[in-house]
Motif scaffolding. Structure first.
Motif, PDB file in Angstrom:
ATOM      1  N   GLN A  65      41.536  46.158  -1.727  1.00  0.00           N
ATOM      2  CA  GLN A  65      41.363  45.265  -0.589  1.00  0.00           C
ATOM      3  C   GLN A  65      42.239  44.049  -0.845  1.00  0.00           C
ATOM      4  O   GLN A  65      42.068  43.333  -1.829  1.00  0.00           O
ATOM      5  CB  GLN A  65      39.895  44.876  -0.438  1.00  0.00           C
ATOM      6  CG  GLN A  65      39.610  44.188   0.857  1.00  0.00           C
ATOM      7  CD  GLN A  65      38.124  43.977   1.077  1.00  0.00           C
ATOM      8  OE1 GLN A  65      37.293  44.654   0.483  1.00  0.00           O
ATOM      9  NE2 GLN A  65      37.800  43.042   1.940  1.00  0.00           N
ATOM     10  N   ASN A 104      41.936  43.074   4.791  1.00  0.00           N
ATOM     11  CA  ASN A 104      42.971  44.098   4.936  1.00  0.00           C
ATOM     12  C   ASN A 104      43.008  44.965   3.680  1.00  0.00           C
ATOM     13  O   ASN A 104      42.697  44.508   2.588  1.00  0.00           O
ATOM     14  CB  ASN A 104      44.322  43.455   5.198  1.00  0.00           C
ATOM     15  CG  ASN A 104      44.334  42.715   6.520  1.00  0.00           C
ATOM     16  OD1 ASN A 104      43.549  43.000   7.415  1.00  0.00           O
ATOM     17  ND2 ASN A 104      45.218  41.743   6.640  1.00  0.00           N
ATOM     18  N   GLU A 105      43.433  46.226   3.846  1.00  0.00           N
ATOM     19  CA  GLU A 105      43.325  47.199   2.767  1.00  0.00           C
ATOM     20  C   GLU A 105      44.634  47.950   2.539  1.00  0.00           C
ATOM     21  O   GLU A 105      45.341  48.273   3.483  1.00  0.00           O
ATOM     22  CB  GLU A 105      42.237  48.224   3.114  1.00  0.00           C
ATOM     23  CG  GLU A 105      40.900  47.600   3.425  1.00  0.00           C
ATOM     24  CD  GLU A 105      39.988  48.527   4.196  1.00  0.00           C
ATOM     25  OE1 GLU A 105      38.965  48.933   3.620  1.00  0.00           O
ATOM     26  OE2 GLU A 105      40.322  48.859   5.343  1.00  0.00           O
ATOM     27  N   SER A 163      42.851  41.300   1.161  1.00  0.00           N
ATOM     28  CA  SER A 163      42.313  40.000   1.556  1.00  0.00           C
ATOM     29  C   SER A 163      40.797  40.123   1.609  1.00  0.00           C
ATOM     30  O   SER A 163      40.248  41.206   1.795  1.00  0.00           O
ATOM     31  CB  SER A 163      42.883  39.556   2.909  1.00  0.00           C
ATOM     32  OG  SER A 163      42.571  40.487   3.919  1.00  0.00           O
ATOM     33  N   TYR A 215      48.583  50.809   4.904  1.00  0.00           N
ATOM     34  CA  TYR A 215      48.070  49.444   4.930  1.00  0.00           C
ATOM     35  C   TYR A 215      47.235  49.290   6.197  1.00  0.00           C
ATOM     36  O   TYR A 215      47.728  49.541   7.296  1.00  0.00           O
ATOM     37  CB  TYR A 215      49.216  48.431   4.919  1.00  0.00           C
ATOM     38  CG  TYR A 215      48.757  47.018   4.648  1.00  0.00           C
ATOM     39  CD1 TYR A 215      48.537  46.586   3.344  1.00  0.00           C
ATOM     40  CD2 TYR A 215      48.532  46.139   5.697  1.00  0.00           C
ATOM     41  CE1 TYR A 215      48.107  45.297   3.092  1.00  0.00           C
ATOM     42  CE2 TYR A 215      48.102  44.846   5.446  1.00  0.00           C
ATOM     43  CZ  TYR A 215      47.889  44.429   4.144  1.00  0.00           C
ATOM     44  OH  TYR A 215      47.457  43.147   3.888  1.00  0.00           O
ATOM     45  N   LEU A 216      45.968  48.932   6.041  1.00  0.00           N
ATOM     46  CA  LEU A 216      45.046  48.789   7.165  1.00  0.00           C
ATOM     47  C   LEU A 216      44.824  47.311   7.460  1.00  0.00           C
ATOM     48  O   LEU A 216      44.495  46.544   6.561  1.00  0.00           O
ATOM     49  CB  LEU A 216      43.697  49.439   6.843  1.00  0.00           C
ATOM     50  CG  LEU A 216      43.753  50.904   6.423  1.00  0.00           C
ATOM     51  CD1 LEU A 216      42.401  51.373   5.923  1.00  0.00           C
ATOM     52  CD2 LEU A 216      44.213  51.757   7.573  1.00  0.00           C
ATOM     53  N   ILE A 217      45.002  46.930   8.709  1.00  0.00           N
ATOM     54  CA  ILE A 217      44.764  45.556   9.137  1.00  0.00           C
ATOM     55  C   ILE A 217      43.479  45.557   9.955  1.00  0.00           C
ATOM     56  O   ILE A 217      43.411  46.171  11.018  1.00  0.00           O
ATOM     57  CB  ILE A 217      45.949  45.020   9.963  1.00  0.00           C
ATOM     58  CG1 ILE A 217      47.206  45.034   9.099  1.00  0.00           C
ATOM     59  CG2 ILE A 217      45.648  43.624  10.487  1.00  0.00           C
ATOM     60  CD1 ILE A 217      48.480  44.712   9.848  1.00  0.00           C
ATOM     61  N   ASN A 218      42.457  44.896   9.448  1.00  0.00           N
ATOM     62  CA  ASN A 218      41.153  44.870  10.102  1.00  0.00           C
ATOM     63  C   ASN A 218      40.992  43.614  10.953  1.00  0.00           C
ATOM     64  O   ASN A 218      41.535  42.562  10.631  1.00  0.00           O
ATOM     65  CB  ASN A 218      40.037  44.919   9.054  1.00  0.00           C
ATOM     66  CG  ASN A 218      40.023  46.244   8.320  1.00  0.00           C
ATOM     67  OD1 ASN A 218      39.993  47.294   8.942  1.00  0.00           O
ATOM     68  ND2 ASN A 218      40.068  46.193   7.002  1.00  0.00           N
ATOM     69  N   THR A 219      40.239  43.743  12.033  1.00  0.00           N
ATOM     70  CA  THR A 219      39.959  42.609  12.907  1.00  0.00           C
ATOM     71  C   THR A 219      38.468  42.290  12.851  1.00  0.00           C
ATOM     72  O   THR A 219      37.672  43.060  12.313  1.00  0.00           O
ATOM     73  CB  THR A 219      40.373  42.915  14.364  1.00  0.00           C
ATOM     74  OG1 THR A 219      39.645  44.052  14.814  1.00  0.00           O
ATOM     75  CG2 THR A 219      41.865  43.191  14.453  1.00  0.00           C
ATOM     76  N   ARG A 260      34.427  40.059   9.410  1.00  0.00           N
ATOM     77  CA  ARG A 260      35.780  40.603   9.351  1.00  0.00           C
ATOM     78  C   ARG A 260      36.024  41.146   7.954  1.00  0.00           C
ATOM     79  O   ARG A 260      35.983  40.407   6.980  1.00  0.00           O
ATOM     80  CB  ARG A 260      36.831  39.534   9.655  1.00  0.00           C
ATOM     81  CG  ARG A 260      38.244  40.072   9.619  1.00  0.00           C
ATOM     82  CD  ARG A 260      39.263  38.947   9.852  1.00  0.00           C
ATOM     83  NE  ARG A 260      40.607  39.458   9.839  1.00  0.00           N
ATOM     84  CZ  ARG A 260      41.322  39.653   8.732  1.00  0.00           C
ATOM     85  NH1 ARG A 260      40.819  39.391   7.555  1.00  0.00           N
ATOM     86  NH2 ARG A 260      42.546  40.129   8.820  1.00  0.00           N
TER      87      ARG A 260
END
Length: 144
Positions: free
Chosen positions: A57, A30-31, A59, A15-19, A27
């Motif tokens: 993806q 999240n993936e 969000s 799970y990737l949390i992007n900023t 932005r």
């Protein structure tokens, strides 16, 4: 992996949390990804298999221009399958893992569809065979 037959089934989830990118005011959402591999090991040093993945993806993307033009929050999804080969030669007395993997997208929604090829090299750097536990001097030895 089945020790006698050499069958392998591996599954990895992430799970990737992007900023937000401050320079672009963008932005990415999240993936989530799920990667798996079904492989046959023909020897301790050679395996061939079928990798696959599913990506979603979770969000939507967010940016000022998306809100300004009421474009919505983009989300993507994709899946792919391919071929992989793992070779483990000994180089200078160390085991080295060489992996070649090709994956082709079989499904893509709001993402660019295509293929990817990856070559990876992995080797164990520590502990060293001379007893060192750091990059400095060798560990003391005992004499009998």
């Amino acid at each position: 992996m089945h020790e006698q037959r050499g069958h392998e089934v591996s599954l990895t989830a992430g799970y990737l949390i992007n900023t937000e990118n401050q320079r672009t005011d963008y932005r990415s959402g999240n993936e989530f990804h799920l990667d798996y591999l079904v492989a046959q090991h023909f020897s301790p040093r050679l395996a061939v298999g079928f990798p696959a993945y599913w990506y979603k993806q979770m969000s939507g993307d967010d940016a000022r221009f998306l809100r300004s033009f009421n474009l919505g929050r983009f989300r993507g999804e994709s899946a792919g399958v391919g071929l992989a080969m793992l070779f483990k030669p000994k180089i200078s007395g160390k085991d080295v893992n060489l992996t070649l993997k090709w994956v082709h997208d079989v499904y893509a929604w709001r993402r660019i569809e295509g293929s990817e090829m990856m070559f990876a090299v992995a080797l164990k750097l520590w502990p060293w065979s001379d007893g060192r536990t750091t990059l400095g001097t060798a560990a003391p030895t005992t004499q009998e």
